[in-house]
Design an enzyme around this catalytic site. Structure first.
Site, PDB file in Angstrom:
ATOM      1  N   LYS A 131       0.852  -1.184   0.000  1.00 37.62           N
ATOM      2  CA  LYS A 131       0.000   0.000   0.000  1.00 37.62           C
ATOM      3  C   LYS A 131       0.889   1.237   0.000  1.00 37.62           C
ATOM      4  CE  LYS A 131      -3.531   2.345   2.712  1.00 37.62           C
ATOM      5  NZ  LYS A 131      -4.449   2.198   3.850  1.00 37.62           N
ATOM      6  N   LYS A 149      -2.270  -1.440  -3.835  1.00 37.46           N
ATOM      7  CA  LYS A 149      -3.132  -0.258  -3.756  1.00 37.46           C
ATOM      8  C   LYS A 149      -2.294   1.000  -3.881  1.00 37.46           C
ATOM      9  CE  LYS A 149      -6.080   1.977  -0.445  1.00 37.46           C
ATOM     10  NZ  LYS A 149      -6.263   2.122   0.952  1.00 37.46           N
TER      11      LYS A 149
HETATM   12  C1  PBG Z   1      -7.178   3.169   5.460  1.00 36.36           C
HETATM   13  C2  PBG Z   1      -7.614   3.061   4.058  1.00 36.36           C
HETATM   14  C3  PBG Z   1      -7.503   4.029   3.075  1.00 36.36           C
HETATM   15  C4  PBG Z   1      -8.090   3.497   1.922  1.00 36.36           C
HETATM   16  C5  PBG Z   1      -8.547   2.232   2.240  1.00 36.36           C
HETATM   17  N1  PBG Z   1      -8.224   1.967   3.557  1.00 36.36           N
HETATM   18  C6  PBG Z   1      -6.993   5.419   3.121  1.00 36.36           C
HETATM   19  C7  PBG Z   1      -5.675   5.767   3.594  1.00 36.36           C
HETATM   20  O1  PBG Z   1      -4.782   4.945   3.792  1.00 36.36           O
HETATM   21  O2  PBG Z   1      -5.499   6.962   3.804  1.00 36.36           O
HETATM   22  C8  PBG Z   1      -8.177   4.216   0.603  1.00 36.36           C
HETATM   23  C9  PBG Z   1      -9.231   3.767  -0.314  1.00 36.36           C
HETATM   24  C10 PBG Z   1      -9.546   4.708  -1.410  1.00 36.36           C
HETATM   25  O3  PBG Z   1      -8.902   5.765  -1.610  1.00 36.36           O
HETATM   26  O4  PBG Z   1     -10.499   4.402  -2.119  1.00 36.36           O
HETATM   27  N2  PBG Z   1      -8.014   2.550   6.359  1.00 36.36           N
END
Ligand code: PBG
Length: 322
Positions: free
Chosen positions: A195, A248
């Site tokens: 991520k 991601k």
């Molecule tokens: C954190 C989380 C995020 C997303 C999914 N889980 C945001 C982040 O890390 O700031 C992002 C998902 C998206 O942008 O659609 N719990």
């Protein structure tokens, strides 16, 4: 063999032959739809930068799950928006927290819906970081205890799968341990293994009300410049017991999806994030892009890159057209 013996156009000359040689197919079976569950009643609030995506209270979430089922979308991933936030994110692991209540309601009304939960502290902490703060930084090992409690509480409420998204070190083994210790050997963990610290999450942070109140997430999420590090992250999660590896965001990281698909024999998931959804909608609203076509092309490209599963806000629109 080269031209004129070889001609690429021979196998593109009509729809029948194009279908016969098509290498990648999208299926509704692969789609997971994200839902933002708001605490309270009668809430259905559209997210300004994500047309068609809403924060919803539980009764609307259940109706949405019925619609998804009718469309053939097999799974949802839940994000919670609690009324009360505090430094220890106590609503994240409360038996009667918004997510735990939502899981029970969905499982009661739409039992076939496969319920995945996002396991993270950022939606529940008053400072908006993904863990417990000590000395102005997120304390890794302290956070693990809370993530484990959160995951267990989701599974006890009936979740089918947990998906830790915090990027703390050691979270997969910690969650595996607590689930196994409580008899949940068969609940899979989908790890947000790779991520990145991405600006494409902007609209999500509005949707989930989880923008950090100070600093950023760079001490735990990955540097977008790194590819080799992605393999190390995925490897450690596999060793700790991850069942599915997620990359991601999706579109800007297709090379990473391919890298993981080539190197690991676990199913790969891609998270087609909020900013990717917002971009296509914004351009389509201006008439600059054909919404349906760019949506399909985006989803297809993630599959072609090696993703089996796609978490996407496009799931409903795609299912309608597939
Ligand atoms: C954190 C989380 C995020 C997303 C999914 N889980 C945001 C982040 O890390 O700031 C992002 C998902 C998206 O942008 O659609 N719990």
């Amino acid at each position: 063999m080269a031209f004129p013996i070889d001609r690429g156009r021979r196998l593109r000359s009509n729809p029948a032959i194009r279908k016969m040689v098509r290498e990648t197919h999208l299926s509704v079976d692969d789609l997971i739809y994200p839902l933002f569950v708001a605490e309270g009643e009668g809430i259905k609030k559209e997210i300004s930068s994500m047309p068609g995506v809403y924060q919803m209270s539980i009764e609307h979430i259940v109706t949405e799950c019925q619609k998804l089922k009718a469309l053939g979308v097999p799974a949802v991933i839940l994000f919670g928006i609690p009324e009360h936030k505090d430094a220890l994110g106590s609503q994240a692991y409360d038996k009667h927290g918004v997510i735990q209540n939502a899981i029970r309601a969905i499982k009661h009304e739409v039992p076939e819906m496969y319920v995945v939960t996002d396991v993270c502290m950022c939606e529940y902490t008053d400072h908006g970081h993904c863990g417990i703060i000590k000395n102005n930084d997120v304390d890794n090992d302290e956070t693990l205890k809370y993530l484990a409690l959160e995951a267990l509480s989701h599974v006890e409420a009936g979740a089918d799968m947990v998906a830790p998204s915090d990027m703390m070190d050691g979270r997969i083994i910690t969650i595996r341990d607590i689930l196994d210790g409580n008899g949940y050997h068969n609940i899979p963990i989908m790890s947000y293994a790779v991520k990145y610290s991405s600006a494409f999450y902007g609209p999500f942070r509005e949707a989930a009300e989880s923008t950090p109140s100070f600093g950023d997430r760079k001490t735990y999420q990955m540097d977008p410049a790194n590819r080799r590090e992605a393999l190390r992250e995925a490897m450690s999660d596999v060793e700790e017991g991850a069942d599915i590896l997620m990359v991601k965001p999706g579109l800007p990281y297709l090379d990473i999806i391919r890298e993981l698909a080539d190197n690991f024999d676990k199913p790969i998931a891609a998270y087609n994030v909020s900013g990717e959804y917002a971009m296509l909608h914004a351009a389509a609203q201006r008439g600059w892009l054909d919404y349906e076509k760019v949506m399909f092309e985006s989803l297809l490209s993630m599959k072609r890159a090696g993703a089996k599963l796609i978490l996407t806000y496009f799931a409903k629109d795609a299912a309608r057209l597939l």
